[in-house]
Design an enzyme around this catalytic site. Structure first.
Site, mmCIF file in Angstrom:
data_model
loop_
_atom_site.group_PDB
_atom_site.id
_atom_site.type_symbol
_atom_site.label_atom_id
_atom_site.label_comp_id
_atom_site.label_asym_id
_atom_site.label_seq_id
_atom_site.Cartn_x
_atom_site.Cartn_y
_atom_site.Cartn_z
ATOM 1 N N GLU A 102 0.942 -1.401 0.415
ATOM 2 C CA GLU A 102 -0.081 0.079 0.427
ATOM 3 C C GLU A 102 1.065 1.149 0.050
ATOM 4 O OE1 GLU A 102 -3.543 -0.137 0.019
ATOM 5 O OE2 GLU A 102 -4.230 -1.841 0.406
ATOM 6 N N HIS A 152 -3.694 -2.944 -8.238
ATOM 7 C CA HIS A 152 -4.648 -3.365 -8.101
ATOM 8 C C HIS A 152 -6.230 -3.597 -8.891
ATOM 9 C CE1 HIS A 152 -7.900 -4.035 -4.056
ATOM 10 N NE2 HIS A 152 -7.700 -4.805 -4.694
ATOM 11 N N ASP A 209 -7.032 2.057 -8.024
ATOM 12 C CA ASP A 209 -6.118 1.996 -7.481
ATOM 13 C C ASP A 209 -4.299 1.115 -8.152
ATOM 14 O OD1 ASP A 209 -6.874 -0.099 -5.983
ATOM 15 O OD2 ASP A 209 -5.367 0.353 -4.429
HETATM 16 ZN ZN LIG Z 1 -6.085 -1.383 -3.135
#
Ligand SMILES: [Zn+2]
Length: 200
Positions: free
Chosen positions: A128, A165, A175
């Site tokens: 992330e 993603h 994203d």
């Molecule tokens: Zn994601």
């Protein structure tokens, strides 16, 4: 001779946790389980995240992955029952946090498929990057990301692809979004002379 090629890589212990000292903070998330037996980990999935949406610099992403969001705050209501995690978070400053061992399955991808293989959490590592679909990421984040990808490749030589993603969950996820600069990832991989493909 490029500087990037010789920068200090992150080490990982045999059990899959970073040994970066001050360069990598470990906060163990309860949101993980075992990968299926004999899984080859060959995919890296990039995401963006902000909690609350569009707000940077706090510790709410960490709280989300640790199931420690303040339940009394209305803004967190939709997030309270989520059980999610990723292996890593790269904050706006470029600082790195690890939540799940590389050996284990983090819960970052959800319903997903990569080139016909479903359930990407099984065989991937989730990273992330603190940000949104609507603004640029920081140089410090790309520096940390490039180093992290090469460090993981050194630890897990079967790693062969990096994707988004949005690529593995099209229509459902967007994203890391249009402001993410894939050329920066490509550069890091080429500089280190690694064989890793990017999708897209
Ligand atoms: Zn994601």
């Amino acid at each position: 001779m490029s500087l990037g090629k010789h920068r200090k890589r992150l080490g990982f212990s045999e059990n899959g946790w970073c040994e970066g000292g001050s360069k990598c903070r470990i906060l163990k998330s309860p949101n993980f389980d075992s990968r299926p037996q004999n899984t080859t980990i060959d995919l890296l999935v990039l995401h963006n995240i902000s909690v609350p949406e569009g707000i940077f610099g706090g510790t709410e992403i960490e709280n989300l992955f640790l199931n420690q969001l303040d339940a009394s705050k209305k803004i967190f209501k939709p997030l309270l029952n989520l059980k999610v995690s990723s292996h890593f978070l790269i904050k706006r400053t470029g600082s790195l946090v690890q939540f799940v061992s590389l050996r284990d399955r983090a819960w970052h991808a959800g319903k997903s498929s990569f080139l016909g293989r479903v359930g990407c959490n099984d065989f991937s590592i989730g990273i992330e990057i603190e940000g949104t679909d609507f603004e640029k990421f920081n140089d410090a984040q790309y520096d940390t990301l490039g180093n992290l990808i090469i460090s993981i490749k050194n630890f897990l030589p079967a790693l062969s692809a990096v994707t988004s993603h949005s690529f593995i969950a099209p229509g459902r996820k967007t994203d890391p979004g249009p402001y993410f600069d894939w050329n920066r990832v490509r550069e890091a991989i080429e500089t280190a002379e690694k064989n890793i493909f990017l999708f897209p």
